[in-house]
Design a protein around this motif. Sequence first.
Motif, PDB file in Angstrom:
ATOM      1  N   GLU A 208      34.642 -23.821 -24.769  1.00  0.00           N
ATOM      2  CA  GLU A 208      35.709 -22.868 -24.471  1.00  0.00           C
ATOM      3  C   GLU A 208      36.621 -23.494 -23.417  1.00  0.00           C
ATOM      4  O   GLU A 208      36.138 -24.101 -22.457  1.00  0.00           O
ATOM      5  N   ILE A 209      37.929 -23.374 -23.613  1.00  0.00           N
ATOM      6  CA  ILE A 209      38.884 -23.839 -22.613  1.00  0.00           C
ATOM      7  C   ILE A 209      39.332 -22.625 -21.812  1.00  0.00           C
ATOM      8  O   ILE A 209      39.790 -21.636 -22.387  1.00  0.00           O
ATOM      9  N   ARG A 210      39.185 -22.714 -20.497  1.00  0.00           N
ATOM     10  CA  ARG A 210      39.582 -21.617 -19.615  1.00  0.00           C
ATOM     11  C   ARG A 210      40.607 -22.099 -18.605  1.00  0.00           C
ATOM     12  O   ARG A 210      40.475 -23.183 -18.058  1.00  0.00           O
ATOM     13  N   GLN A 211      41.591 -21.266 -18.352  1.00  0.00           N
ATOM     14  CA  GLN A 211      42.516 -21.533 -17.260  1.00  0.00           C
ATOM     15  C   GLN A 211      42.010 -20.741 -16.058  1.00  0.00           C
ATOM     16  O   GLN A 211      41.809 -19.529 -16.147  1.00  0.00           O
ATOM     17  N   VAL A 212      41.744 -21.451 -14.957  1.00  0.00           N
ATOM     18  CA  VAL A 212      41.166 -20.841 -13.763  1.00  0.00           C
ATOM     19  C   VAL A 212      41.954 -21.274 -12.526  1.00  0.00           C
ATOM     20  O   VAL A 212      42.791 -22.166 -12.589  1.00  0.00           O
ATOM     21  N   ARG A 213      41.632 -20.658 -11.416  1.00  0.00           N
ATOM     22  CA  ARG A 213      42.172 -21.099 -10.124  1.00  0.00           C
ATOM     23  C   ARG A 213      41.251 -22.190  -9.574  1.00  0.00           C
ATOM     24  O   ARG A 213      40.073 -22.233  -9.900  1.00  0.00           O
ATOM     25  N   VAL A 214      41.771 -23.028  -8.721  1.00  0.00           N
ATOM     26  CA  VAL A 214      40.969 -24.084  -8.114  1.00  0.00           C
ATOM     27  C   VAL A 214      39.770 -23.488  -7.384  1.00  0.00           C
ATOM     28  O   VAL A 214      38.684 -24.062  -7.377  1.00  0.00           O
ATOM     29  N   SER A 215      39.935 -22.316  -6.815  1.00  0.00           N
ATOM     30  CA  SER A 215      38.872 -21.672  -6.047  1.00  0.00           C
ATOM     31  C   SER A 215      37.816 -20.989  -6.917  1.00  0.00           C
ATOM     32  O   SER A 215      36.790 -20.534  -6.395  1.00  0.00           O
TER      33      SER A 215
ATOM     34  N   ALA B 178      48.762 -25.625 -13.688  1.00  0.00           N
ATOM     35  CA  ALA B 178      47.605 -25.014 -14.355  1.00  0.00           C
ATOM     36  C   ALA B 178      46.370 -25.830 -14.030  1.00  0.00           C
ATOM     37  O   ALA B 178      46.449 -27.046 -13.788  1.00  0.00           O
ATOM     38  N   PHE B 179      45.238 -25.164 -14.031  1.00  0.00           N
ATOM     39  CA  PHE B 179      43.932 -25.788 -13.827  1.00  0.00           C
ATOM     40  C   PHE B 179      43.053 -25.329 -14.978  1.00  0.00           C
ATOM     41  O   PHE B 179      42.802 -24.132 -15.123  1.00  0.00           O
ATOM     42  N   LEU B 180      42.652 -26.259 -15.839  1.00  0.00           N
ATOM     43  CA  LEU B 180      41.877 -25.932 -17.034  1.00  0.00           C
ATOM     44  C   LEU B 180      40.481 -26.532 -16.938  1.00  0.00           C
ATOM     45  O   LEU B 180      40.323 -27.657 -16.461  1.00  0.00           O
ATOM     46  N   ILE B 181      39.503 -25.769 -17.393  1.00  0.00           N
ATOM     47  CA  ILE B 181      38.140 -26.295 -17.477  1.00  0.00           C
ATOM     48  C   ILE B 181      37.617 -26.104 -18.893  1.00  0.00           C
ATOM     49  O   ILE B 181      38.021 -25.183 -19.592  1.00  0.00           O
ATOM     50  N   LEU B 182      36.738 -26.993 -19.303  1.00  0.00           N
ATOM     51  CA  LEU B 182      36.019 -26.866 -20.562  1.00  0.00           C
ATOM     52  C   LEU B 182      34.608 -26.405 -20.218  1.00  0.00           C
ATOM     53  O   LEU B 182      33.942 -27.030 -19.379  1.00  0.00           O
ATOM     54  N   VAL B 183      34.213 -25.320 -20.817  1.00  0.00           N
ATOM     55  CA  VAL B 183      32.901 -24.739 -20.551  1.00  0.00           C
ATOM     56  C   VAL B 183      32.108 -24.773 -21.853  1.00  0.00           C
ATOM     57  O   VAL B 183      32.598 -24.352 -22.899  1.00  0.00           O
ATOM     58  N   GLU B 184      30.889 -25.290 -21.761  1.00  0.00           N
ATOM     59  CA  GLU B 184      30.007 -25.331 -22.917  1.00  0.00           C
ATOM     60  C   GLU B 184      28.666 -24.714 -22.525  1.00  0.00           C
ATOM     61  O   GLU B 184      28.025 -25.163 -21.582  1.00  0.00           O
ATOM     62  N   ARG B 185      28.316 -23.656 -23.237  1.00  0.00           N
ATOM     63  CA  ARG B 185      27.065 -22.926 -22.969  1.00  0.00           C
ATOM     64  C   ARG B 185      26.948 -22.531 -21.493  1.00  0.00           C
ATOM     65  O   ARG B 185      25.912 -22.699 -20.869  1.00  0.00           O
TER      66      ARG B 185
ATOM     67  N   VAL C 285      40.837 -32.410 -22.971  1.00  0.00           N
ATOM     68  CA  VAL C 285      41.444 -31.940 -21.720  1.00  0.00           C
ATOM     69  C   VAL C 285      42.908 -32.347 -21.659  1.00  0.00           C
ATOM     70  O   VAL C 285      43.788 -31.525 -21.366  1.00  0.00           O
ATOM     71  N   VAL C 286      43.185 -33.615 -21.938  1.00  0.00           N
ATOM     72  CA  VAL C 286      44.568 -34.103 -21.875  1.00  0.00           C
ATOM     73  C   VAL C 286      45.442 -33.337 -22.860  1.00  0.00           C
ATOM     74  O   VAL C 286      46.546 -32.899 -22.521  1.00  0.00           O
ATOM     75  N   ARG C 287      44.961 -33.143 -24.073  1.00  0.00           N
ATOM     76  CA  ARG C 287      45.735 -32.410 -25.085  1.00  0.00           C
ATOM     77  C   ARG C 287      46.008 -30.971 -24.626  1.00  0.00           C
ATOM     78  O   ARG C 287      47.121 -30.470 -24.755  1.00  0.00           O
ATOM     79  N   ALA C 288      44.995 -30.306 -24.090  1.00  0.00           N
ATOM     80  CA  ALA C 288      45.173 -28.925 -23.627  1.00  0.00           C
ATOM     81  C   ALA C 288      46.155 -28.858 -22.461  1.00  0.00           C
ATOM     82  O   ALA C 288      46.985 -27.944 -22.399  1.00  0.00           O
ATOM     83  N   LEU C 289      46.096 -29.817 -21.558  1.00  0.00           N
ATOM     84  CA  LEU C 289      47.048 -29.847 -20.439  1.00  0.00           C
ATOM     85  C   LEU C 289      48.471 -30.070 -20.947  1.00  0.00           C
ATOM     86  O   LEU C 289      49.416 -29.425 -20.475  1.00  0.00           O
ATOM     87  N   GLU C 290      48.630 -30.976 -21.905  1.00  0.00           N
ATOM     88  CA  GLU C 290      49.956 -31.215 -22.488  1.00  0.00           C
ATOM     89  C   GLU C 290      50.498 -29.949 -23.137  1.00  0.00           C
ATOM     90  O   GLU C 290      51.678 -29.611 -22.970  1.00  0.00           O
ATOM     91  N   GLU C 291      49.650 -29.252 -23.891  1.00  0.00           N
ATOM     92  CA  GLU C 291      50.095 -28.029 -24.562  1.00  0.00           C
ATOM     93  C   GLU C 291      50.505 -26.964 -23.548  1.00  0.00           C
ATOM     94  O   GLU C 291      51.526 -26.296 -23.731  1.00  0.00           O
TER      95      GLU C 291
END
Length: 188
Positions: free
Chosen positions: A22-29, A68-75, A112-118
């Motif tokens: 899952e790709i999530r946009q979150v805050r750094v904190s 934006a700050f994006l993370i990839l979360v798996e399980r 990650v790079v693709r999601a940041l570009e989008e």
Amino acid sequence: MTAEPTAPTRPTVPSAYPETIEIRQVRVSDPAAAPLLAGLDLEYRTRYGPNDELGRYPDAEFAPPGGAFLILVERGRTVAGGAFRRLDAVTAELKRIWTDSGQRRRGLGRLVVRALEEEAARQGYRRVYLTTGPRQPEAAGLYLRAGYRPLHDLSVPVETLHHLVFEKDLPARGGRGQDVRAPEVQDA
């Protein structure tokens, strides 16, 4: 009649990746970002010695409307992520790109790079800029495979450079994030 505000869009995971990501946009904190930041800090110290790279920019620079700050979360576990910040009116600067050392060689960095570009294109940026260090050859390889142009002198030995600099043009976007030209074919 006033138009209703649209909900922010979330990057989607291409079908080539496991459904468990899952790709999530979150805050750094956000606590979910902590593994990414800890992993980056360790990576930077291991490769470059003591430094304050993660303290160079205020957290707010990696939040909308300019970043934006994006993370990839798996399980339930953060396995990769990255961020961008506004460099100028048309350019986003990618930062903080990381993949957990136990999760590398799965294409997560490319995702990650693709999601940041989008997300940068959705925010209206037309260009992406980034730097990486000379002791991160795998990062430089990732950016080259993703279509980035090197702006540093390729004839100079990499170990003599302080930063390796790259850029990439983003597809032009119309209103509400619609492509106005055919998308580029990207390395999968």
